[in-house]
Design a protein around this motif. Structure first.
Motif, PDB file in Angstrom:
ATOM      1  N   LEU A 662       0.825  -1.217   0.000  1.00 45.71           N
ATOM      2  CA  LEU A 662       0.000   0.000   0.000  1.00 45.71           C
ATOM      3  C   LEU A 662       0.850   1.253   0.000  1.00 45.71           C
ATOM      4  N   PHE A 663       2.008   1.183   0.644  1.00 42.62           N
ATOM      5  CA  PHE A 663       2.788   2.411   0.774  1.00 42.62           C
ATOM      6  C   PHE A 663       3.984   2.430  -0.165  1.00 42.62           C
ATOM      7  N   GLY A 664       3.766   1.944  -1.359  1.00 36.31           N
ATOM      8  CA  GLY A 664       4.737   2.182  -2.408  1.00 36.31           C
ATOM      9  C   GLY A 664       5.978   1.330  -2.363  1.00 36.31           C
ATOM     10  N   ALA A 665       5.863   0.081  -1.923  1.00 35.79           N
ATOM     11  CA  ALA A 665       7.042  -0.773  -1.933  1.00 35.79           C
ATOM     12  C   ALA A 665       6.679  -2.156  -2.473  1.00 35.79           C
ATOM     13  N   PRO A 666       6.405  -2.251  -3.777  1.00 28.72           N
ATOM     14  CA  PRO A 666       5.973  -3.544  -4.327  1.00 28.72           C
ATOM     15  C   PRO A 666       7.041  -4.625  -4.186  1.00 28.72           C
ATOM     16  N   ASP A 667       8.323  -4.243  -4.345  1.00 21.68           N
ATOM     17  CA  ASP A 667       9.395  -5.238  -4.224  1.00 21.68           C
ATOM     18  C   ASP A 667       9.386  -5.877  -2.849  1.00 21.68           C
ATOM     19  N   LEU A 668       9.262  -5.009  -1.834  1.00 20.86           N
ATOM     20  CA  LEU A 668       9.240  -5.517  -0.469  1.00 20.86           C
ATOM     21  C   LEU A 668       8.040  -6.412  -0.257  1.00 20.86           C
ATOM     22  N   ALA A 669       6.921  -5.988  -0.791  1.00 16.34           N
ATOM     23  CA  ALA A 669       5.699  -6.752  -0.594  1.00 16.34           C
ATOM     24  C   ALA A 669       5.852  -8.153  -1.168  1.00 16.34           C
ATOM     25  N   PHE A 670       6.367  -8.231  -2.400  1.00 16.74           N
ATOM     26  CA  PHE A 670       6.546  -9.561  -3.020  1.00 16.74           C
ATOM     27  C   PHE A 670       7.489 -10.415  -2.178  1.00 16.74           C
ATOM     28  N   THR A 671       8.606  -9.810  -1.803  1.00 12.20           N
ATOM     29  CA  THR A 671       9.586 -10.577  -1.032  1.00 12.20           C
ATOM     30  C   THR A 671       8.971 -11.065   0.273  1.00 12.20           C
ATOM     31  N   GLN A 672       8.266 -10.176   0.933  1.00  8.50           N
ATOM     32  CA  GLN A 672       7.673 -10.538   2.217  1.00  8.50           C
ATOM     33  C   GLN A 672       6.647 -11.666   2.040  1.00  8.50           C
ATOM     34  N   PHE A 673       5.873 -11.571   0.990  1.00  7.38           N
ATOM     35  CA  PHE A 673       4.887 -12.633   0.704  1.00  7.38           C
ATOM     36  C   PHE A 673       5.596 -13.979   0.550  1.00  7.38           C
ATOM     37  N   MET A 674       6.626 -13.972  -0.271  1.00  4.39           N
ATOM     38  CA  MET A 674       7.319 -15.233  -0.538  1.00  4.39           C
ATOM     39  C   MET A 674       7.943 -15.780   0.743  1.00  4.39           C
ATOM     40  N   VAL A 675       8.520 -14.887   1.527  1.00  5.00           N
ATOM     41  CA  VAL A 675       9.158 -15.330   2.765  1.00  5.00           C
ATOM     42  C   VAL A 675       8.122 -15.910   3.716  1.00  5.00           C
ATOM     43  N   GLU A 676       6.957 -15.265   3.763  1.00  2.00           N
ATOM     44  CA  GLU A 676       5.911 -15.779   4.651  1.00  2.00           C
ATOM     45  C   GLU A 676       5.497 -17.177   4.231  1.00  2.00           C
ATOM     46  N   ILE A 677       5.326 -17.346   2.928  1.00  4.07           N
ATOM     47  CA  ILE A 677       4.912 -18.669   2.434  1.00  4.07           C
ATOM     48  C   ILE A 677       5.966 -19.703   2.800  1.00  4.07           C
ATOM     49  N   LEU A 678       7.222 -19.359   2.501  1.00  2.00           N
ATOM     50  CA  LEU A 678       8.287 -20.332   2.769  1.00  2.00           C
ATOM     51  C   LEU A 678       8.437 -20.590   4.261  1.00  2.00           C
ATOM     52  N   SER A 679       8.271 -19.551   5.070  1.00  5.47           N
ATOM     53  CA  SER A 679       8.393 -19.746   6.522  1.00  5.47           C
ATOM     54  C   SER A 679       7.343 -20.718   7.005  1.00  5.47           C
ATOM     55  N   VAL A 680       6.120 -20.506   6.550  1.00  7.71           N
ATOM     56  CA  VAL A 680       5.044 -21.386   6.996  1.00  7.71           C
ATOM     57  C   VAL A 680       5.309 -22.813   6.543  1.00  7.71           C
ATOM     58  N   VAL A 681       5.791 -22.961   5.313  1.00 12.01           N
ATOM     59  CA  VAL A 681       6.071 -24.312   4.807  1.00 12.01           C
ATOM     60  C   VAL A 681       7.147 -24.975   5.668  1.00 12.01           C
ATOM     61  N   ILE A 682       8.215 -24.257   5.901  1.00 13.03           N
ATOM     62  CA  ILE A 682       9.329 -24.854   6.663  1.00 13.03           C
ATOM     63  C   ILE A 682       8.898 -25.144   8.097  1.00 13.03           C
ATOM     64  N   LEU A 683       8.191 -24.192   8.685  1.00 14.28           N
ATOM     65  CA  LEU A 683       7.718 -24.406  10.053  1.00 14.28           C
ATOM     66  C   LEU A 683       6.836 -25.637  10.116  1.00 14.28           C
ATOM     67  N   ALA A 684       5.974 -25.752   9.124  1.00 10.23           N
ATOM     68  CA  ALA A 684       5.068 -26.903   9.120  1.00 10.23           C
ATOM     69  C   ALA A 684       5.867 -28.187   8.992  1.00 10.23           C
ATOM     70  N   LEU A 685       6.918 -28.151   8.159  1.00  5.58           N
ATOM     71  CA  LEU A 685       7.732 -29.349   7.975  1.00  5.58           C
ATOM     72  C   LEU A 685       8.377 -29.775   9.278  1.00  5.58           C
TER      73      LEU A 685
END
Lengths: 807, 141, 125
Positions: A662-685
């Motif tokens: 929302l505040f003008g940082a699409p790169d950060l947003a994408f990275t954060q999304f991907m990290v969240e997904i991967l974190s959840v996957v790894i944590l679940a593993l």
């Protein structure tokens, strides 16, 4: 002497060659084991011969200096200079050094670490040479500390014995404290005089003595010199340093280590000397040390201990002479230094030879060795004659010169004279003891059948003893080439030599000498009685400086243990509590101190709360996202099951990503999304495989404490951030990136341009970290090939496995 | 997790994600994207593939050990910096080369290869972690 | 809106600290992630926030046509996110291995490096 090298280079070589030799010595020793002592002795021998070439220009009144820039921006140079004083010391060091290296070749023959020993002793000699040749105070300090470290290695050479380790640590601690004093003194002198160079400081005595800091300088310099030269009451490390192999004692206690303090005092006496404080301190401390050491010497029965205590006495004598500061006493200092170095090194070598060939050093058991060890006996005799100060030895002239300046003065000088006569007489008694007891009389049984020592061990005592006699026969030469240059260097004016062979029966000096000898014989005859008396006195005293040192050291260890246990007791949450309490302090402290709250909420607005209650201009969907973040955070905290906790963690991360978007940082947003997904996957593993208790079981006190700390930290950071936001932002760097991104770096995505171009070096480091973390994880996860051993009750077992897993 | 539907769709998703990750990485200099994001997307794809088809299959399909890819990435990123030696400029000064191919020009630059290096590191490391965790789990089950 | 984000940062930090002070390794791990997120948001907010204008220059232009978001904090945070993730993965695996080896996830019971009864240092040379 011109070797085709520039003076700078050659003088530097003198100071540095021993270190090079020390480095190669173990390898040299490995290849030419039987003769390594002879070969390695060439290094100090060569230096000695080279330095002899300096005698002529120095005697004719010149000085030689050379140097190179060390830290030019601070005006620090590695500079060397040679005048009469440093030449006298350097020649003695290198000359005795050569004989000592030769001697230790035979003394330590077959020792598994002989090569290492050669390395240590050559490095030590290099440090000592550097010390006496340094012009810069900082170079002097560096070499000073190097002598402390190398002497630590030498004293503790026989590190299997606790006594040797103790002696080594004692020497290191005491002399290093002195080193710190010296450094402080050097810096103070630089502050006052504006120069690091001793040759420049020498001419600024008036400035130094007139300065308000003179007292501090004096304390520092004397602190350094007295610790190094074992002056009372810091003398106790020296006898304990006798745990070193005998060649080390012969070297350390004759011309080197302990004489460094004497050298420093002599060097400093034109700049600091002459004041009442200087004279009084040096004469009193020197006099006490002289008598204490001489009496201590009579108390001992071990040859090496006797000699060590007599070294303390001689050091006191030298300090006393420097303190008196008259022309005659300084001249006496120079001659006595040489005489002492010659006879003391010789006597130590004799003691070592006796120990080596008979297996004991106890003068109560040694008898009549003169027949079995005639050459050793001659060596001992030559040295002892010089120590007693009989005519035709250099020791005689030293004593004459001492008394010369003190006749017919005030009561102070008379007192000094009495102390000197008494001290010399005691030392003469010691010399007789060392010469007569082991060598004359009927042969007594010894642990090993006595026989003559090898030639490498005899060369030292004979040459040094002969040197003492030859010098005694050539008073003109001693006067002209030794006394005058050295004394002139100390006094800053040309002195005249009074030495002559003629014996004048009307001179009171002769009668004083005769008195000294008579008293010496008396002390020798009463040695056993005196020993009993002194030992009784010592027992009556109950404690020694040694016990104090031990108490201090052990107290330090206990204190360190207590501190460690207090701060490092192994409870992680305590460490973290301290860390976060520190964070809260760091945030709130400056905010209170600099009135941050007034800035944030001006006092004028305090009454009118409605002014502060402005609703932030956020869109409803923005509120929604912030609510999602808050809900996610709270849910993590109160989650009842693992799955809820993981998903809530994902929720707050996703909310964060949306804030970025929302505040003008699409790169950060994408990275954060991907990290969240991967974190959840790894944590679940991983999490599904841990049978963990997911509820938080904190007792109420912990809960309250942790909660308070957390709220304080959070509030502090919030307030700090708000405070930051009230200020203006310096956007110069951001603007630069924005302006130049396309024209210079040809990229339209400024964030990416910063990452891969402007800050590429940082990014390179960061991807290396990522990769390092990956390697560490793989190493942790690597399966052992062998099946796991069954869990045993062996307490060492888990320890072993953890190290394996971490490796 | 290993349902039929997931296993059937997974290769499709994975292929799409991998292509997308390369696209995101390459366009990063001018549009949102870049090596970090691309690498993360690619690693997520590998993670998904591993869950669906088993670690052995993924390793076979990758042909190269993912850690080797990461190592290559660090090397590539460092090497692009060294290239500036040839233009006698400081370490990591960027070099641009415009290759005209037909009607378009392809801008090749050291920052581009640097970004590809970043992509390789992130992709390789995180894939390696994901695969290692998954194989650890497979062995236990 | 800055102030709302600042308050949110405070909440992130407080949660992170609270979870880190727990004795359970997994909760500490989650706390670490949340603390990291909070710090990222802190840097982001401190660089001032603007709505919706990404720091990307339109392809035809050399300079941005209007005010854009501050690119510098974004570059800092981007690497911080990735490194934070690596750190998270490492700590997770470390905790996992510690659990497997020591059969514990409570830090109070992990006392191999600093045992309960540390012997006194030896009083000798």
């Amino acid at each position: 002497m011109d070797l085709g090298l520039s003076l700078d280079t050659s003088l530097l070589l003198v100071a540095l060659v021993p270190f090079l030799a020390a480095f190669v010595a173990p390898f040299v020793h490995r290849f030419i084991r039987p003769v390594s002592g002879w070969i390695l002795a060439l290094v100090p021998g060569g230096i000695f011969l080279y330095l002899l070439g300096f005698v002529e220009p120095i005697v004719s009144g010149g000085t030689i200096s050379a140097g190179l820039d060390w830290i030019p921006s601070y005006d620090i140079r590695l500079s060397f200079f040679v005048d009469g004083l440093s030449l006298l010391f350097a020649l003695t060091i290198s000359g005795i050094g050569a004989l000592v290296v030769l001697y230790s070749g035979a003394y330590l023959k077959g020792h598994p670490h002989q090569g290492r020993f050669f390395g240590f002793i050559l490095a030590f000699m290099g440090a000592m040479l550097g010390l006496v040749l340094s012009d810069s105070l900082l170079a002097l300090f560096t070499f000073w500390e190097l002598t402390s470290i190398t002497s630590f290695l030498l004293i503790g050479f026989d590190h299997g014995r606790q006594a040797a380790r103790r002696g080594a640590i004692q020497a290191l601690v005491i002399t290093n404290i002195g080193g710190m004093f010296l450094l402080a003194g050097g810096i103070l002198i630089h502050q006052i005089a504006g120069s690091w160079d001793l040759s420049a400081v020498r001419g600024m005595g008036e400035v130094l003595r007139g300065s308000g800091l003179y007292g501090a300088v004096l304390v520092c310099i004397l602190g350094g010199a007295f610790t190094k030269s074992a002056q009372f009451p810091l003398h106790f490390w020296l006898p304990n340093a006798m745990e070193a192999p005998t060649p080390v004692s012969a070297f350390l206690h004759s011309a080197t280590m302990v004489q460094a303090g004497v050298y420093l005092l002599a060097r400093m006496s034109p700049s600091l000397g002459g004041t009442e404080a200087w004279t009084l301190t040096l004469t009193i401390i020197g006099g006490v040390t002289l008598l204490w050491g001489a009496l201590g010497s009579l108390r001992q029965t071990d040859l090496k201990q006797i000699l060590a205590q007599s070294t303390i006495a001689s050091l006191g004598l030298l300090v006393l002479l420097i303190g008196l500061g008259t022309e005659a006493s300084i001249a006496a200092m120079a001659v006595y230094f040489l005489a002492h170095a010659l006879y003391k090194a010789g006597l130590f070598m004799v003691a070592g030879a006796v120990d080596h060939e008979t297996g004991t050093r106890d003068i109560t058991t040694l008898r009549g060795l003169a027949d079995k060890m005639p050459v050793t006996f001659i060596g001992a005799g030559l040295a002892a004659l010089s120590m007693i100060g009989l005519p035709l030895t250099i020791g005689y002239f030293a004593k004459e010169e001492m008394y010369l300046g003190l006749i017919g003065g005030q009561w102070e000088t008379a007192l000094a004279l009495i102390v000197l006569v008494l001290g010399n007489a005691l030392l003469a008694g010691v010399a007789l003891l060392v010469l007569i007891r082991p060598f004359l009389g009927d042969l007594a049984p010894t642990p090993k059948p006595p026989h003559e020592a090898p030639i490498a061990m005899l060369a030292g005592p004979i040459l040094l003893g002969a040197g003492g006699i030859v010098a005694g026969l050539l008073p003109d030469w001693v006067g002209h080439d030794v006394l005058v240059p050295a004394a002139s260097a100390v006094l800053g004016e040309t002195v005249k030599s009074h030495l002559s062979l003629a014996i004048d029966l009307t001179s009171p000096l002769l009668w004083l000498s005769a008195l000294t000898w008579a008293l010496g014989i008396l002390f020798y005859r009463q040695a056993d009685t005196m020993r009993t008396l002194l030992r009784r006195f010592e027992q009556g005293l109950g404690w020694t400086a040694d016990t104090v040192f031990d108490a201090v050291m052990f107290g330090l260890i206990r204190f360190a243990g207590a501190v460690t246990r207090f701060f490092h007791h192994g409870q992680l949450e305590f460490y973290l509590t301290v860390v976060f309490a520190g964070l809260a302090l760091a945030v709130f402290g400056p905010m209170f101190a600099f009135g941050g709250f007034d800035w944030l909420v001006p006092a004028a607005d305090l009454g009118d709360w409605s002014k502060r209650l402005v609703l932030p201009g956020l869109q409803p969907y923005e509120w929604g996202i912030i609510l999602l973040a808050v809900l996610g955070l709270v849910a993590v905290l109160i989650a009842g099951t693992r799955l809820v906790a993981i998903l809530s963690l994902g929720a707050q991360g996703t909310a964060l990503a949306m804030i970025f978007l929302l505040f003008g940082a699409p790169d950060l947003a994408f990275t954060q999304f991907m990290v969240e997904i991967l974190s959840v996957v790894i944590l679940a593993l991983v999490m599904t495989r841990l049978r963990l208790d997911e509820r938080d079981h904190r007792p109420f006190e912990d809960w309250a404490r942790d909660g308070t700390l957390a709220i304080v930290c959070g509030a502090g950071v919030s307030l700090l951030l708000m405070l930051v936001l009230t200020g203006t932002l310096d956007t110069r760097l951001s603007d630069f990136f924005t302006q130049t991104s396309v024209p210079i770096a040809h990229g339209h995505n400024i964030v990416n341009v910063i990452l891969v171009d402007y800050r590429g070096f940082d990014t390179l480091g960061e991807i290396s970290v990522v990769m390092g973390a990956g390697i560490a994880i793989l190493a942790l996860l690597r399966r052992r090939k062998a099946p796991l051993p069954p869990r045993s009750a062996d307490p060492t077992e888990p320890n072993h496995r953890v190290t394996e897993a971490e490796a | 997790m290993n349902t039929i539907i997931f296993r059937t769709i997974a290769p499709l998703i994975v292929a799409t994600m991998l292509v997308f990750s390369v696209y995101v990485c390459l366009r990063g200099h001018n549009e949102p994207g870049g090596g970090f994001i691309g690498g993360l997307i690619g690693a997520a794809a590998i993670g998904v593939f591993g869950m669906a088809s088993g670690v052995a299959t993924v390793r076979q399909a990758l042909r190269v050990d993912p850690m080797a890819i990461a190592g290559f990435g660090v090397f590539l990123a460092g090497f692009t910096g060294v290239l500036s030696l040839f233009t006698a400029s400081p370490f990591m000064t960027s070099i641009w080369l415009y290759l005209p191919i037909g009607e378009t020009t392809i801008p090749l630059s050291t920052p581009l290869f640097f970004d590809i290096g970043v992509y390789c590191v992130v992709f390789g490391t995180i894939s390696a972690i994901a695969l290692a965790l998954e194989s650890d789990r497979e062995e236990e089950l | 809106m800055d102030y709302v984000l600042a308050a949110l940062v405070g909440l992130f930090i407080a949660m992170g600290v609270y979870l880190l002070l727990s004795r359970s390794v997994i909760r500490m791990l989650i706390g670490m992630t949340i603390l990291g997120n909070g710090v990222n948001l802190l840097i982001f907010t401190a660089g001032r926030v603007t709505r919706e204008v990404a720091p990307i220059i339109p392809s035809a232009l050399e300079q941005p046509s209007g005010p854009i978001a501050n690119p510098l904090p974004q570059a800092l945070i981007l690497t911080a996110i990735v490194i934070g993730f690596s750190m998270f993965a490492f700590l997770l695996v470390l905790a996992f291995r510690a659990y497997q080896s020591l059969d514990a996830d409570n830090t109070d019971t992990m006392r191999l490096a600093e045992p309960e009864q540390t012997p006194n240092p030896p009083l000798s040379y």
